[in-house]
Design an enzyme around this catalytic site. Structure first.
Site, PDB file in Angstrom:
ATOM      1  N   GLY A  21       0.833  -1.189   0.000  1.00 15.31           N
ATOM      2  CA  GLY A  21       0.000   0.000   0.000  1.00 15.31           C
ATOM      3  C   GLY A  21       0.873   1.246   0.000  1.00 15.31           C
ATOM      4  N   CYS A  22       0.308   2.376  -0.404  1.00 20.20           N
ATOM      5  CA  CYS A  22       1.109   3.598  -0.503  1.00 20.20           C
ATOM      6  C   CYS A  22       1.537   4.100   0.874  1.00 20.20           C
ATOM      7  CB  CYS A  22       0.353   4.668  -1.273  1.00 20.20           C
ATOM      8  SG  CYS A  22      -1.319   5.027  -0.684  1.00 20.20           S
TER       9      CYS A  22
END
Length: 311
Positions: free
Chosen positions: A113-114
């Site tokens: 995930g970012c």
């Protein structure tokens, strides 16, 4: 040797960005479905079994369904959704943390995930080095460009340009927490305060540390030096080794696509407090750039090939 790549979900934000990065790459041949076939299960099944690597840019349930369509022992997968990030049998697509050979040899790779990318880049090496305790109650403050929420959130920001900041995840239990806890090796999930701002792309992730209250914590210099050593030689992740903090950090509305990540450790004059900060593009190292980095490794290419690394 040319590898055939199928992007399942190529019309979404992440998928479009990956296509842009691969469009002029002679090492890859893109297998593309027409608009009338993108959601056709039979056409998707045929494509995913015909490609060398499938990149899934889909919601979690749809990503699981796509994996279930594979009926051969050869197709490899990079999943950009949350569905498989802590699943057995899946390598975590953060080569700097899990090892480049691990990603290169994996059949199934889960794209990070970012927000976790920034958090883990900062915290995981320091916990491993014994400079931060695994049982500390970490907190994370982070802002992202609104593209991180996909097309629906992009539309909401564009429809109401009076909104500058949207805080969310206020009920806790954010879906990024399992990977943040697992890959940092933490005893507890961090308290996570995410928000999106009125910019298309860009991200700042911060971990504040009251060093004087953390038993056994390293000094500001120790933390900075450990990160610099951990990422030494990386073409993608860089560490600010200066002991002088800038007056401010900026995210620009007109930022160009960028696939790198910059880390920094800022400390108070007396060394009692520190702020760990990661700057990245939520659509770059936070999503599409990370997928291409893993793809490069899986196909035997230098990991930075085709990436935009000039900030």
């Amino acid at each position: 040797m040319t590898s055939t790549i199928f992007i399942d979900g190529a019309a979404g934000t992440t998928g479009l960005e990956i296509r842009d990065r691969l469009a002029n790459r002679s090492e890859f041949e893109l297998l593309v479905l027409g608009d009338d076939k993108r959601k056709d299960t039979g056409a998707r099944r045929e494509a995913i079994n015909a490609c060398d690597v499938a990149i899934l840019c889909l919601p979690d349930d749809a990503a699981r369904e796509s994996v279930a369509l594979i009926d051969n022992p050869a197709t490899r997968v990079i999943d950009a959704s949350t569905a498989h990030r802590v699943a057995d049998g899946w390598a975590y697509g953060f080569p700097e943390l899990v090892g480049r050979k691990t990603v290169a040899s994996a059949r199934f790779v889960a794209n990070p995930g970012c927000y976790p990318t920034g958090f883990l880049a900062l915290v995981a090496p320091l916990v491993r080095a014994g400079l931060l305790p695994a049982d500390w109650p970490f907190t994370v403050n982070a802002v992202s460009g609104f593209s991180g929420g996909g097309n629906a959130l992009i539309d909401r920001f564009e429809e109401d340009r009076g909104i500058a900041w949207r805080g969310y995840g206020l009920a806790m239990g954010h879906k990024h927490l399992p990977e943040m806890q697992r890959y940092a090796g933490l005893a507890h999930p961090p308290v996570f305060a995410p928000a999106v701002v009125d910019a298309m792309r860009g991200m700042a992730v911060e971990v504040p540390l009251p060093l004087s209250a953390i038993g056994g914590a390293g000094s500001v210099g120790d933390l900075r030096d450990a990160l610099a050593e951990f990422y030494a030689g990386s073409a993608i992740v860089t560490v600010d080794t200066s002991d002088e903090a800038p007056a401010e950090l900026l995210l620009r509305k007109d930022a160009a696509p960028w696939d790198g990540m910059k880390l920094a450790v800022y400390g108070s004059a007396d060394g009692s407090q520190a702020r760990l900060v990661a700057l990245l593009d939520n659509l770059g190292k936070g999503a599409s750039g990370a997928a291409v980095q893993s793809l490069n490794l899986m196909c035997g290419l230098p990991e930075e090939t085709g990436l935009s690394l000039s900030a």
